[in-house]
Design a protein around this motif. Structure first.
Motif, mmCIF file in Angstrom:
data_model
loop_
_atom_site.group_PDB
_atom_site.id
_atom_site.type_symbol
_atom_site.label_atom_id
_atom_site.label_comp_id
_atom_site.label_asym_id
_atom_site.label_seq_id
_atom_site.Cartn_x
_atom_site.Cartn_y
_atom_site.Cartn_z
ATOM 1 N N TRP A 74 -56.442 72.507 23.599
ATOM 2 C CA TRP A 74 -57.137 71.528 24.253
ATOM 3 C C TRP A 74 -55.409 71.061 25.650
ATOM 4 O O TRP A 74 -55.615 71.279 26.526
ATOM 5 C CB TRP A 74 -57.986 70.231 24.246
ATOM 6 C CG TRP A 74 -59.086 71.138 24.222
ATOM 7 C CD1 TRP A 74 -59.489 71.025 22.988
ATOM 8 C CD2 TRP A 74 -60.003 71.395 24.862
ATOM 9 N NE1 TRP A 74 -61.280 71.871 22.733
ATOM 10 C CE2 TRP A 74 -61.379 71.350 23.954
ATOM 11 C CE3 TRP A 74 -60.380 71.406 26.692
ATOM 12 C CZ2 TRP A 74 -61.922 72.121 24.880
ATOM 13 C CZ3 TRP A 74 -61.166 71.638 26.843
ATOM 14 C CH2 TRP A 74 -62.165 72.053 26.151
ATOM 15 N N ILE A 78 -55.587 72.028 29.004
ATOM 16 C CA ILE A 78 -54.873 71.235 30.791
ATOM 17 C C ILE A 78 -53.599 71.884 31.021
ATOM 18 O O ILE A 78 -53.620 71.820 32.327
ATOM 19 C CB ILE A 78 -54.275 70.125 29.891
ATOM 20 C CG1 ILE A 78 -55.185 68.862 29.115
ATOM 21 C CG2 ILE A 78 -53.235 69.030 30.185
ATOM 22 C CD1 ILE A 78 -54.773 67.724 28.220
ATOM 23 N N ILE A 203 -62.580 68.391 30.274
ATOM 24 C CA ILE A 203 -61.560 67.914 29.533
ATOM 25 C C ILE A 203 -61.578 66.812 28.460
ATOM 26 O O ILE A 203 -61.202 67.106 27.044
ATOM 27 C CB ILE A 203 -59.735 68.290 30.279
ATOM 28 C CG1 ILE A 203 -59.561 69.205 31.108
ATOM 29 C CG2 ILE A 203 -58.989 67.249 29.173
ATOM 30 C CD1 ILE A 203 -59.828 70.415 29.613
ATOM 31 N N THR A 207 -61.601 65.642 24.428
ATOM 32 C CA THR A 207 -60.212 65.556 23.581
ATOM 33 C C THR A 207 -60.703 64.183 23.430
ATOM 34 O O THR A 207 -59.444 63.237 23.277
ATOM 35 C CB THR A 207 -59.249 65.881 24.323
ATOM 36 O OG1 THR A 207 -59.623 64.959 25.760
ATOM 37 C CG2 THR A 207 -59.207 67.137 25.478
ATOM 38 N N GLY A 213 -54.484 62.671 27.808
ATOM 39 C CA GLY A 213 -54.900 63.502 28.472
ATOM 40 C C GLY A 213 -55.363 63.996 29.811
ATOM 41 O O GLY A 213 -54.849 64.828 29.888
ATOM 42 N N LEU A 217 -53.450 65.797 32.668
ATOM 43 C CA LEU A 217 -54.147 66.778 33.649
ATOM 44 C C LEU A 217 -53.796 66.696 35.010
ATOM 45 O O LEU A 217 -53.485 67.920 36.126
ATOM 46 C CB LEU A 217 -55.490 67.067 33.369
ATOM 47 C CG LEU A 217 -56.374 68.021 34.167
ATOM 48 C CD1 LEU A 217 -55.899 69.091 33.881
ATOM 49 C CD2 LEU A 217 -57.834 67.598 32.910
#
Length: 270
Positions: A74, A78, A203, A207, A213, A217
């Motif tokens: 992931w 990203i 996302i 995650t 994260g 992003l």
């Protein structure tokens, strides 16, 4: 209540800048800008401590600092999705007879003055940290307790878009100087934020609800937009396509392979 506090608290600092005619690239204006930017995150932390018990609070900070929630797969998503959208949008625009992608001002000035890229990096990375502790760190979880991932994303996306509104009336901001109020680019910007909200939820839910994260992003979306300039219709158009694909492939309920939306450890959980 959180959404009202986040928007109202920010506007309490940004609306005076409009009334006083203060530019955000002035000393006073920069202070008003940064304090307003910090409101969603600060309010998010406050609400976490008001609503959750020790487990919920520990879960919040773990989501801020623990990179294992994201994982390498992931992390690649990203990093590759915003870059891919920017590059592909430039290619699409070029094929349709447009100007195609160009380098942003920070990149073009880098060879002459390497420090010229610092303002672009600063504003690409700082807002995500200040914002996402609240938007995704608190609000999205609460919305997904009652609604599907799609509905929660749309509600948060609309509020997130409206939160930016005062920036269109203050000189020295990207929204005022480059986009303009009630222009075609304005409507694309506002609708594009809603599309981004869906991508961010996708996302986030995949995650383990990682705030870290989402900060990466958000910052990378801002950075790619700063470094690779693409005409708005192609750029935001691809984010709309991506958002529709996410819902079609992963489903509106959770935007993941799971049957239930992930949620924080609530005080009533056993």
């Amino acid at each position: 209540m959180y959404l009202a506090v986040a928007v109202g608290g920010t506007w309490a600092f940004w609306l005076p800048a409009i009334a006083l005619g203060v530019r955000f690239d002035s000393a006073v204006g920069l202070v008003l800008l940064l304090v307003g930017l910090a409101v969603p995150g600060v309010a998010g932390i406050v609400f976490v401590y008001l609503v959750y018990d020790e487990r919920g609070r520990a879960d919040f900070w773990n989501r801020v600092v623990n990179p294992r929630r994201v994982g390498l797969r992931w992390l690649a998503v990203i990093l590759l999705v915003p870059l891919g959208v920017a590059v592909l949008a430039g290619v699409v625009d070029l094929l349709l007879g447009g100007t195609g992608p160009t380098w942003g001002a920070g990149v073009t000035q880098f060879s002459v003055n390497p420090l010229a890229i610092l303002p672009a990096l600063f504003f690409a990375t700082l807002p995500p940290i200040l914002e996402e502790l609240g938007w995704r760190g608190y609000a999205l979880d609460r919305l997904q307790l009652k609604w599907s991932a799609l509905s929660a994303s749309l509600v948060l996306g609309v509020v997130w878009a409206l939160w930016h509104l005062p920036l269109f009336f203050v000189e020295g901001t990207y929204q005022h100087d480059s986009v303009g109020f009630a222009t075609t680019s304005f409507w694309l910007f506002m609708a594009g934020i809603v599309a981004l909200s869906l991508a961010f939820t996708w996302i986030y839910n995949n995650t383990e609800r990682s705030i870290l994260g989402i900060v990466v992003l958000h910052g990378w979306v801002n950075s790619t937009a700063e470094f690779i300039v693409v005409p708005d219709p192609a750029y935001y158009g691809l984010w709309f396509v991506l958002a529709a694909a996410i819902v079609a492939i992963w489903g509106a309920k959770t935007m993941t392979a799971a049957d239930e939306v992930p949620h924080p450890p609530l005080p009533t959980d056993t």
